[in-house]
Scaffold this active site. Structure first.
Site, PDB file in Angstrom:
ATOM      1  N   SER A   1       0.848  -1.194   0.000  1.00  0.00           N
ATOM      2  CA  SER A   1       0.000   0.000   0.000  1.00  0.00           C
ATOM      3  C   SER A   1       0.882   1.243   0.000  1.00  0.00           C
ATOM      4  O   SER A   1       1.600   1.513   0.967  1.00  0.00           O
ATOM      5  CB  SER A   1      -0.890   0.000   1.240  1.00  0.00           C
ATOM      6  OG  SER A   1      -1.316   1.318   1.510  1.00  0.00           O
TER       7      SER A   1
ATOM      8  N   HIS B   1      -1.278  -1.478  -4.169  1.00  0.00           N
ATOM      9  CA  HIS B   1      -2.519  -1.088  -3.490  1.00  0.00           C
ATOM     10  C   HIS B   1      -2.521   0.437  -3.320  1.00  0.00           C
ATOM     11  O   HIS B   1      -1.596   1.016  -2.747  1.00  0.00           O
ATOM     12  CB  HIS B   1      -2.561  -1.785  -2.126  1.00  0.00           C
ATOM     13  CG  HIS B   1      -3.830  -1.609  -1.364  1.00  0.00           C
ATOM     14  ND1 HIS B   1      -4.945  -2.409  -1.540  1.00  0.00           N
ATOM     15  CD2 HIS B   1      -4.174  -0.710  -0.406  1.00  0.00           C
ATOM     16  CE1 HIS B   1      -5.901  -2.026  -0.714  1.00  0.00           C
ATOM     17  NE2 HIS B   1      -5.458  -0.983  -0.012  1.00  0.00           N
TER      18      HIS B   1
ATOM     19  N   ASP C   1      -4.551   3.631  -1.873  1.00  0.00           N
ATOM     20  CA  ASP C   1      -5.603   4.045  -0.939  1.00  0.00           C
ATOM     21  C   ASP C   1      -6.054   5.464  -1.238  1.00  0.00           C
ATOM     22  O   ASP C   1      -5.296   6.414  -1.062  1.00  0.00           O
ATOM     23  CB  ASP C   1      -5.066   3.977   0.495  1.00  0.00           C
ATOM     24  CG  ASP C   1      -4.917   2.546   0.972  1.00  0.00           C
ATOM     25  OD1 ASP C   1      -5.898   1.784   0.870  1.00  0.00           O
ATOM     26  OD2 ASP C   1      -3.818   2.182   1.434  1.00  0.00           O
TER      27      ASP C   1
ATOM     28  N   MET D   1      -8.545   8.442  -0.273  1.00  0.00           N
ATOM     29  CA  MET D   1      -9.343   8.910   0.879  1.00  0.00           C
ATOM     30  C   MET D   1      -9.795  10.345   0.640  1.00  0.00           C
ATOM     31  O   MET D   1      -9.013  11.165   0.149  1.00  0.00           O
ATOM     32  CB  MET D   1      -8.495   8.866   2.148  1.00  0.00           C
ATOM     33  CG  MET D   1      -7.902   7.505   2.441  1.00  0.00           C
ATOM     34  SD  MET D   1      -6.902   7.575   3.927  1.00  0.00           S
ATOM     35  CE  MET D   1      -6.383   5.867   4.051  1.00  0.00           C
TER      36      MET D   1
ATOM     37  N   HIS E   1      -8.286   1.182  -3.836  1.00  0.00           N
ATOM     38  CA  HIS E   1      -9.205   1.031  -2.706  1.00  0.00           C
ATOM     39  C   HIS E   1      -9.822   2.400  -2.429  1.00  0.00           C
ATOM     40  O   HIS E   1      -9.149   3.294  -1.904  1.00  0.00           O
ATOM     41  CB  HIS E   1      -8.380   0.503  -1.512  1.00  0.00           C
ATOM     42  CG  HIS E   1      -9.139   0.355  -0.245  1.00  0.00           C
ATOM     43  ND1 HIS E   1      -8.512   0.154   0.972  1.00  0.00           N
ATOM     44  CD2 HIS E   1     -10.475   0.351   0.020  1.00  0.00           C
ATOM     45  CE1 HIS E   1      -9.423   0.041   1.920  1.00  0.00           C
ATOM     46  NE2 HIS E   1     -10.622   0.174   1.377  1.00  0.00           N
TER      47      HIS E   1
ATOM     48  N   MET F   1     -11.831   4.807  -0.459  1.00  0.00           N
ATOM     49  CA  MET F   1     -12.459   5.117   0.835  1.00  0.00           C
ATOM     50  C   MET F   1     -13.059   6.505   0.708  1.00  0.00           C
ATOM     51  O   MET F   1     -12.596   7.477   1.306  1.00  0.00           O
ATOM     52  CB  MET F   1     -11.399   5.036   1.949  1.00  0.00           C
ATOM     53  CG  MET F   1     -11.014   3.592   2.264  1.00  0.00           C
ATOM     54  SD  MET F   1      -9.430   3.487   3.126  1.00  0.00           S
ATOM     55  CE  MET F   1      -8.328   3.561   1.739  1.00  0.00           C
TER      56      MET F   1
ATOM     57  N   MET G   1     -11.543  -5.284   5.930  1.00  0.00           N
ATOM     58  CA  MET G   1     -10.657  -4.358   6.651  1.00  0.00           C
ATOM     59  C   MET G   1     -10.333  -4.939   8.029  1.00  0.00           C
ATOM     60  O   MET G   1     -11.241  -5.335   8.763  1.00  0.00           O
ATOM     61  CB  MET G   1     -11.326  -2.996   6.850  1.00  0.00           C
ATOM     62  CG  MET G   1     -11.492  -2.145   5.611  1.00  0.00           C
ATOM     63  SD  MET G   1      -9.972  -1.716   4.738  1.00  0.00           S
ATOM     64  CE  MET G   1      -8.980  -0.957   6.012  1.00  0.00           C
TER      65      MET G   1
ATOM     66  N   GLY H   1      -8.572   4.675   7.202  1.00  0.00           N
ATOM     67  CA  GLY H   1      -8.252   6.094   7.337  1.00  0.00           C
ATOM     68  C   GLY H   1      -6.766   6.360   7.465  1.00  0.00           C
ATOM     69  O   GLY H   1      -6.286   7.374   6.988  1.00  0.00           O
TER      70      GLY H   1
ATOM     71  N   GLY I   1      -0.409   2.202   9.347  1.00  0.00           N
ATOM     72  CA  GLY I   1       0.347   2.058  10.585  1.00  0.00           C
ATOM     73  C   GLY I   1      -0.466   1.730  11.824  1.00  0.00           C
ATOM     74  O   GLY I   1       0.044   1.832  12.941  1.00  0.00           O
TER      75      GLY I   1
ATOM     76  N   ASP J   1      -6.772  -6.114   4.736  1.00  0.00           N
ATOM     77  CA  ASP J   1      -6.071  -4.823   4.670  1.00  0.00           C
ATOM     78  C   ASP J   1      -6.032  -4.156   6.042  1.00  0.00           C
ATOM     79  O   ASP J   1      -7.069  -3.849   6.612  1.00  0.00           O
ATOM     80  CB  ASP J   1      -6.836  -3.934   3.669  1.00  0.00           C
ATOM     81  CG  ASP J   1      -6.172  -2.586   3.428  1.00  0.00           C
ATOM     82  OD1 ASP J   1      -5.051  -2.376   3.901  1.00  0.00           O
ATOM     83  OD2 ASP J   1      -6.811  -1.758   2.752  1.00  0.00           O
ATOM     84  N   GLY J   2      -4.818  -3.935   6.538  1.00  0.00           N
ATOM     85  CA  GLY J   2      -4.639  -3.137   7.745  1.00  0.00           C
ATOM     86  C   GLY J   2      -3.856  -3.839   8.834  1.00  0.00           C
ATOM     87  O   GLY J   2      -4.263  -4.894   9.324  1.00  0.00           O
ATOM     88  N   GLY J   3      -2.712  -3.278   9.179  1.00  0.00           N
ATOM     89  CA  GLY J   3      -1.938  -3.778  10.319  1.00  0.00           C
ATOM     90  C   GLY J   3      -1.274  -5.128  10.104  1.00  0.00           C
ATOM     91  O   GLY J   3      -0.961  -5.821  11.072  1.00  0.00           O
TER      92      GLY J   3
HETATM   93  C1  DX5 Z   1      -6.133   1.903   5.738  1.00  0.00           C
HETATM   94  C2  DX5 Z   1      -5.706   1.540   4.324  1.00  0.00           C
HETATM   95  C3  DX5 Z   1      -4.673   0.466   4.310  1.00  0.00           C
HETATM   96  C4  DX5 Z   1      -3.395   0.876   4.981  1.00  0.00           C
HETATM   97  C5  DX5 Z   1      -2.493  -0.285   5.171  1.00  0.00           C
HETATM   98  O1  DX5 Z   1      -7.169   2.805   5.709  1.00  0.00           O
HETATM   99  O2  DX5 Z   1      -6.793   1.082   3.574  1.00  0.00           O
HETATM  100  O3  DX5 Z   1      -4.426   0.013   2.995  1.00  0.00           O
HETATM  101  O4  DX5 Z   1      -2.710   1.874   4.277  1.00  0.00           O
HETATM  102  O5  DX5 Z   1      -1.366   0.153   5.870  1.00  0.00           O
HETATM  103  P1  DX5 Z   1      -0.795  -0.663   7.108  1.00  0.00           P
HETATM  104  O6  DX5 Z   1      -0.337  -1.974   6.555  1.00  0.00           O
HETATM  105  O7  DX5 Z   1       0.310   0.203   7.589  1.00  0.00           O
HETATM  106  O8  DX5 Z   1      -1.915  -0.824   8.112  1.00  0.00           O
HETATM  107 ZN    ZN Z   2      -6.350  -0.037   1.653  1.00  0.00          ZN
END
Ligand code: DX5
Ligand code: ZN
Length: 221
Positions: A7, A32, A34, A36, A65, A67, A136, A141, A144, A174-176
């Site tokens: 991402s 990926h 993101d 927003m 993606h 958002m 998710m 948003g 990290g 996706d996420g963490g």
């Molecule tokens: C969160 C995003 C993710 C995020 C992933 O809103 O959709 O794609 O950037 O980043 P990490 O892997 O750092 O959680």
């Molecule tokens: Zn994402």
């Protein structure tokens, strides 16, 4: 083999082309992206012009993606800019089926995403229309954040639904995600891992991080 989708939200935007090249050479499967809007999520990131620029520097599929509120307004622009997969949130679109159809008519693959509190029943009626479901594992948003472990049973259940109802759909998480928790996420049934900080901010560097994730997610014989 599991697909890795770095991402770029966690990348150094001043060196974006270089870093995309590095993840590609290290064996990433998707990029990926993101997007927003400061409404659907509190953060603002990047939009169509950045997707168009990335398209010129990589042949990897762009996994966009969204958002954003009213994603249906922007589908055509993102596909023209070079998106290969466009994922919209079930929470954001009031015309989800129409939006999914628009993505496919424009020639991209269509995904739907669910926030951690959203039940899987929200994708039930769309399962036959989509190519990818993105679960998710943090509240969207920001990059990290820490992986929410309560999403593991949800991933397992989504895997079962896909296997029973439409095998072939990709299940993205996706996420963490990092090399420590990735084996459990894969075990739960993920096909694609979106990874931000653990790739672009890794102490061992981008290619070392991809290699570590790859080793962590290799299916055991
Ligand atoms: C969160 C995003 C993710 C995020 C992933 O809103 O959709 O794609 O950037 O980043 P990490 O892997 O750092 O959680
Ligand atoms: Zn994402």
């Amino acid at each position: 083999m599991i697909k890795l989708a770095p991402s770029i939200l966690s990348a150094d935007f001043a060196r974006l082309g270089e870093q995309i090249d590095e993840v590609a050479r290290a064996g990433a499967d998707y990029i990926h992206v993101d997007v927003m809007d400061g409404h659907f999520v509190p953060n603002i990131s990047i939009g169509v012009p950045v997707v168009a620029s990335i398209r010129r520097v990589t042949s990897l599929p762009l996994d966009v993606h969204l958002m954003i509120e009213h994603p249906e307004r922007y589908i055509s622009d993102f596909v023209k800019a070079g998106a290969d997969i466009i994922t919209v949130h079930v929470e954001a679109s009031h015309h989800l089926l129409g939006t999914i159809k628009a993505i496919k008519e424009e020639g991209a693959r269509a995904g739907v995403s669910l926030n951690p509190p959203t039940p899987l029943s929200a994708v039930d009626e769309f399962i036959h229309d989509v190519d990818l479901v993105l679960v998710m594992s943090v509240n969207p948003g920001f990059g990290g954040q820490s992986f929410i472990p309560e999403t593991l049973p949800k991933i397992e259940n989504m895997r079962k639904i896909i296997d029973n109802r439409k095998p072939g759909i990709e299940l993205e998480v996706d996420g963490g995600i990092n090399a420590d928790n990735a084996p459990d996420i894969v075990e739960a049934g993920a096909d694609v891992l979106a990874v931000g900080n653990s790739v672009f901010r890794a102490e061992e560097g981008i290619s070392g991080a991809i290699q570590r994730l790859r080793e962590a997610t290799l299916e055991k014989p």
